[in-house]
Scaffold this active site. Structure first.
Site, PDB file in Angstrom:
ATOM      1  N   TYR A   1       0.871  -1.171   0.000  1.00  0.00           N
ATOM      2  CA  TYR A   1       0.000   0.000   0.000  1.00  0.00           C
ATOM      3  C   TYR A   1       0.911   1.225   0.000  1.00  0.00           C
ATOM      4  CZ  TYR A   1      -3.561   3.373   1.462  1.00  0.00           C
ATOM      5  OH  TYR A   1      -4.405   4.452   1.536  1.00  0.00           O
TER       6      TYR A   1
ATOM      7  N   ASP B   1      -2.416  -1.269  -4.151  1.00  0.00           N
ATOM      8  CA  ASP B   1      -2.728   0.125  -4.459  1.00  0.00           C
ATOM      9  C   ASP B   1      -1.418   0.902  -4.489  1.00  0.00           C
ATOM     10  OD1 ASP B   1      -3.617   2.701  -4.685  1.00  0.00           O
ATOM     11  OD2 ASP B   1      -4.829   2.704  -2.859  1.00  0.00           O
TER      12      ASP B   1
END
Length: 594
Positions: free
Chosen positions: A434, A476
């Protein structure tokens, strides 16, 4: 001479004003009639005397002086007519009101009229002083008109007559602007009132200045904003490069499926869609599920109110969970990785050690829990434990089970935010990432591009070199690489927005230039409109106004066929119909060969 009857007299203590209006008018009419009869008798007497004098030849001056009495009689008739007009006007004015007292002057005039009629009957002539005073007693038509106009001025609430002057009309408008305008008002007053009331609607015939101003406005309409950027919302069809079911039917091949999803807060996600992860795992026969932005702390799993551990044991009982938490901020960042449990007599399987050295619990397999198309595999656990690879397409289970799982990147400067989990498999490394967001004010842009991205790339290169196996990092990554990954490429604000700044794109380009591949773009180079993030605040998901922020980045060797290579990336795609977050899941399919 005939003596006329005296006019009717009022009762003692009463006057004409105390009588009912209709009766008062009747009395006045009777009085007028009596005066007429008295005057007529006087004129007749004078004529008889004159005729007698002519017959006798008497030229007495006194008799001659009585002859000019005819004009006086005529004047009396004119006076009667004037009184008649005055009575009619009085009747019209007195009719609307119930009780109207006559003014003192009028009462005096009436009394004087009575006295005059009596004296005329007595001597048959009108004295000179009374003739001079006569104009005061009666009013001519013009005088009555002046009096009526004066009364109208004194009563401003009444409607103004049509013959009112322009000056009086303008003065009344200024004093009472809400009243109805008289018909005789001038054009200047009308234009002045329009200027004084700008909120009112303009007249149908505007002035020349207004027409010219309107023409200027119509000639210069608002400029339409030019399309300074693309607006790509169409999702082009994708050609699927791999069919996992066909691969399972063949011998010596197994499709290893990885799913990644930013859930934007796992506690809220579980409340909204408690069965989403279980259904997703069953649909795609997932081997690994990676989550980003869980926003959990270590105590949340065992919180008796949340009961998250019980939830995942129920819904994802065939997977072993690994968690990384943010230690610097509460309710921030965080990642999780669920790996399918496998048991073999010689492999690591569910007993793979994490960095803390603890072993996971052995639980039922995915097929046994879901009752899905892979249930047959789950029911053959005994053969799998004995090393039989029939349930995995003749691929040894040892090739599919993780060897080690690390919940830290190994870099103290970044490990406090719980942003990575790395699982080592026999044929590759798999890192759930992330990447830090640069922030709305880009206050972390320097940290993200100059430190984080550089350190992540260095870490992946070291793993690949030291482990002598390819790497895959996914999740992400908070960057939209180019115009195909952005619906509104070219918009001016993108250069100053997190995820689309030139610095972030250049940093990502450097990572790819170091020998790594964006799997989706390599397999679908012309794919457009395939985004993984949409702003919920702006309601951009339905019109597909999104960004592609979620990736699978692989070593170049995983994208090519070659002798002795047992792992090969076959396909990658998004699942935009899956709801529950502002991101959608993305899928990677890897063929594992025997």
């Amino acid at each position: 001479a005939h003596s006329p009857s005296p006019p009717p007299t009022l009762q003692p203590g009463r006057n004409s004003c105390d009588i009912h209006p209709s009766r008062s008018v009747a009395l006045q009419i009777l009085e007028t009639m009596s005066r007429r009869s008295s005057r007529a008798s006087s004129v007749a007497a004078a004529r008889r005397i004159s005729d007698a004098a002519k017959d006798d030849g008497d030229d007495a001056p006194s008799e001659n002086e009585s002859i000019p009495e005819k004009p006086g009689a005529l004047k009396g008739a004119e006076k009667a007519k004037g009184d008649d007009v005055t009575i009619k006007a009085t009747k019209k004015k007195a009719a609307p009101k119930k009780k109207k007292k006559a003014p003192p002057k009028k009462r005096a005039a009436i009394e004087k009229g009575k006295t005059k009629s009596v004296s005329d009957d007595e001597d048959g002539s009108e004295p000179e002083p009374k003739k001079k005073a006569a104009p005061k007693k009666r009013k001519s038509k013009s005088a009555s008109d002046d009096e009526s106009s004066t009364k109208k001025k004194a009563a401003p609430k009444k409607r103004k007559s049509k013959s009112s002057s322009d000056d009086e009309s303008s003065a009344k408008k200024k004093a009472a602007p809400k009243k109805r305008k008289s018909k005789g008002s001038s054009d200047d007053e009308s234009s002045a009132k329009k200027r004084a009331a700008p909120k009112k609607r303009k007249s149908k015939s505007p002035s020349d200045d207004e027409v010219s101003t309107t023409a200027i406005k119509t000639k210069s309409p608002k400029k339409k904003k030019a399309a300074d950027h693309q607006r790509w919302t169409e999702r082009t069809p994708l050609t699927r490069h791999w069919d996992p079911e066909e691969a399972m039917a063949s011998t010596g091949s197994y499709t290893f499926t990885v799913i990644s999803w930013n859930v934007a807060g796992l506690r809220a996600f579980v409340k909204k869609r408690p069965d989403a992860l279980r259904d997703l795992a069953a649909k795609y026969q997932a081997d690994v599920i990676c989550l980003q932005e869980t926003k959990l702390q270590e105590g949340h799993l065992d919180d008796p109110k949340l009961k998250l551990r019980e939830h995942f044991e129920e819904k994802l009982g065939g997977y072993e969970g690994h968690w990384s938490y943010s230690l610097e901020k509460k309710g921030y960042s965080g990642t999780a990785m669920f790996i399918k449990k496998r048991r073999s007599d010689g492999g690591a399987g569910a007993g793979a050690k994490a960095k803390d050295g603890k072993k996971g619990k052995k639980q039922a397999t995915l097929g046994a829990f879901f009752g899905s198309s892979k249930a047959a595999e789950g029911e053959n656990d005994a053969s799998a434990e004995e090393g039989d690879g029939a349930s995995t397409g003749d691929v040894p289970i040892s090739h599919l089970a993780p060897i080690k799982v690390d919940t830290e990147l190994g870099l103290p400067a970044h490990d406090g935010e719980g942003r990575t989990i790395t699982a080592e498999f026999p044929l590759f490394y798999l890192t759930n990432v992330y990447v830090p967001n640069s922030g709305q004010k880009l206050d972390r842009l320097g940290y993200r591009t100059e430190q984080w991205d550089a350190d992540l790339l260095e870490r992946m290169q070291r793993l690949e070199k030291d482990g002598n196996k390819p790497v895959i990092w996914l999740g992400d990554l908070n960057v939209a690489h180019n115009e195909k990954d952005t619906w509104n490429e070219g918009a001016k604000h993108l250069a100053k927005s997190a995820g689309t700044t030139p610095e972030e794109r250049e940093s990502f380009e450097r990572q790819l230039g170091a020998g790594y591949v964006d799997a989706f773009r390599r397999l679908h180079p012309e794919g457009r409109g395939h985004y993984s993030y949409w702003s919920q605040r702006a309601g951009n998901r339905e019109p597909n106004k999104g960004l592609r922020l979620d990736y699978f980045v692989c070593s170049e060797g995983l994208m090519e066929d070659g002798d002795g290579r047992r792992a090969r990336v076959r396909d990658s795609y998004m699942v935009p119909e899956e709801l529950g977050s502002d991101h959608c899941p993305i899928v990677l399919e890897i063929e594992i060969k025997r």
